[in-house]
Design a protein around this motif. Sequence first.
Motif, PDB file in Angstrom:
ATOM      1  N   ARG A 104      11.648  -6.879 -67.494  1.00 58.21           N
ATOM      2  CA  ARG A 104      11.387  -6.198 -66.213  1.00 58.21           C
ATOM      3  C   ARG A 104      11.990  -4.794 -66.282  1.00 58.21           C
ATOM      4  O   ARG A 104      12.942  -4.556 -67.004  1.00 58.21           O
ATOM      5  CB  ARG A 104      12.024  -6.989 -65.063  1.00 58.21           C
ATOM      6  N   PHE A 106      13.290  -1.340 -64.068  1.00 58.57           N
ATOM      7  CA  PHE A 106      13.741  -0.765 -62.798  1.00 58.57           C
ATOM      8  C   PHE A 106      14.013   0.716 -62.998  1.00 58.57           C
ATOM      9  O   PHE A 106      14.484   1.117 -64.060  1.00 58.57           O
ATOM     10  CB  PHE A 106      15.033  -1.428 -62.318  1.00 58.57           C
ATOM     11  N   GLU A 138      11.988  -1.716 -58.494  1.00 52.40           N
ATOM     12  CA  GLU A 138      11.364  -2.364 -59.657  1.00 52.40           C
ATOM     13  C   GLU A 138      10.020  -1.714 -59.948  1.00 52.40           C
ATOM     14  O   GLU A 138       9.211  -1.473 -59.045  1.00 52.40           O
ATOM     15  CB  GLU A 138      11.194  -3.864 -59.402  1.00 52.40           C
ATOM     16  N   THR A 140       8.082  -2.904 -62.741  1.00 51.44           N
ATOM     17  CA  THR A 140       7.380  -3.768 -63.700  1.00 51.44           C
ATOM     18  C   THR A 140       5.870  -3.821 -63.472  1.00 51.44           C
ATOM     19  O   THR A 140       5.091  -3.660 -64.403  1.00 51.44           O
ATOM     20  CB  THR A 140       7.972  -5.197 -63.646  1.00 51.44           C
ATOM     21  N   ARG A 191      22.220  -9.793 -62.375  1.00 51.41           N
ATOM     22  CA  ARG A 191      22.116  -8.576 -61.565  1.00 51.41           C
ATOM     23  C   ARG A 191      23.471  -8.075 -61.103  1.00 51.41           C
ATOM     24  O   ARG A 191      23.741  -6.885 -61.041  1.00 51.41           O
ATOM     25  CB  ARG A 191      21.235  -8.848 -60.341  1.00 51.41           C
TER      26      ARG A 191
END
Length: 592
Positions: A104, A106, A138, A140, A191
Amino acid sequence: MAQPPPLIINVEHRRNFSLNGKWQTIVDLYDTGYYDSHMALEENGFFKNEKPRHRSDRIEYEFIPANNLLVPGDWNTQREKLYYYEGSIWYKKDFDAVLSKDRRFFVYFGAANYRADVYCNGVRLGAHVGGYTPFNFELTAHLRRKGNFLVVRVNAGRSQEAVPMAMTDWWNYGGLTRSVLLVQVPKTFIRDYFIQLKKGSLDLVAGWVQLDGPKARQRVAVRIPEAGVEQTVVTNARGFAQIEFPATLKWWSPEQPKLYRVIVTAETDEVEDEIGFRCIETRGADILLNGRPIFLRGICLHEESPFPNQGRASRREEAEVLLTWAKELNCNFVRLAHYTHNENMTRAADRMGLLVWAEIPVYWNMAWKNRATRENAKNQLAEMISRDKNKASVVLWSVSNETPSDLKERDRFLLELVQLAKRMDPTRLTTAALHIGHATVFTNTQTQFTMRDTMGEQLDVVSFNRYIGWYDALPDHCDNVMFDTIYKNKPHIVSEFGADGLAGYHGDRNTRWTEEFQEYSYKKQLAMYARVPFLRGASPWILKDFRSPKRVLPGIQDDWNRKGVISFQGERKKAFYVLQRFYKKLKEEKLV
Ligand code: GCB
């Protein structure tokens, strides 16, 4: 307004790709690229980055390299025309990405002052309000391998409902003032985490870990190899797990700023950090660091570059120079005023051994009744605590500066901030820079100030600002001043005092703006505060001269607040040496 998702902490130690450097920009004073002529959102705004395809196409904007600005950086000091600019600027950056199905992406902004609207490949991601704290979005779902473009509209407008409000004694530097990173993480990643000594303990590490992604339940190990400790926990359906384990550690302190390599390993991700362990608490009127009383020998700082002709500081080198100056003064403490400084500052403080007062820009008189203002302040506080809660150097969360006492709405506003700080981080102390002026008793020769503020009871440490010898009378008056407090059971810090002095301007000690006046004022104020029995710290105003639009006196101020003990060109003024000697003596006497 789409809010950014929760903050990813410790981005520096993750796979990241810098988006710093040149960004193409468009100055948009009237927000033509944002609103249409009826002030509705412009659907085909500048974020589309459109190009004419046919020679008859009408597109009235273009991002071009000739209009580059450097990121990180304020716009005010990069282009003469933008020195006083407080409107919007559109920033665009092109980049390619190495995509992968199980990762992913960011985009992480260290800060953008004041409001940022963020778009990727023509799609709006959301907005962030508040000029001094980090946020991420984000990307992605929006990325392709080649030809990505990020567009950010940064607006630096001030208003009475904002945080800070419209009037401040510092420069409103606009722009993408801190680093922008493309952060790459696994589908389920670590995270956030909180890893510190448990409140009141010197040998129990406690906190939590938060995963983000579909595989919420995982085994997660927290290791401190040098201390030979490891704990494994299992995260719950929300990806959360608490940790707590005993550890024999060398405690972090200004004399020994020991940092440990801490490794958090989940099944799908691993993050490393450098964390110091120390205990900060109060006992009666004392502040205890690792169980021992400490006096905070501090100085205030704005986040401005130590190098001439620059504006906002953001680089590691700048943080290190500023904090080296504080160490040269014999400080063990810095007040990072009046907003959250960049992460290089708290990282450097961790490494160099300086205790930190961290602050949000709730300053002077705010729109106390306005709910959005309160939520905004809470959000800025939460972002600051999220980012810095694992920094051993940070010991005080300050919720405000010089706000009016005896005002119910203000108390409610500040109380919510204090409660939030306590909820998010029970280990640190709360404070606020208050006024002391409320209960003064005058006699013919003596003035007595009594510390009293309707917020005082709610704070762990009661701090106050007062400029006796500058705003109140002349330096000699310090001899006639006494202090008292109604909070006998709490530590106090004098969080500001000082006087202006223009470097290189000389005269006798009664001539305002001279180095001699400032020097004398420091002598008198320091002697006065040395007599206050309940003080446990001091942070005079301020390490270095800083820009302020409020400071207009020609030939003396010229847009600078001259209360620095160091000039904007790095020259030490006479007052610097007075403070340096005072702290040296304190250090020797108090052995801290
Ligand atoms: C204060 C404020 C600070 C100002 C300073 C001054 O009380 O807290 O932001 O810059 O005084 O120089 O007047």
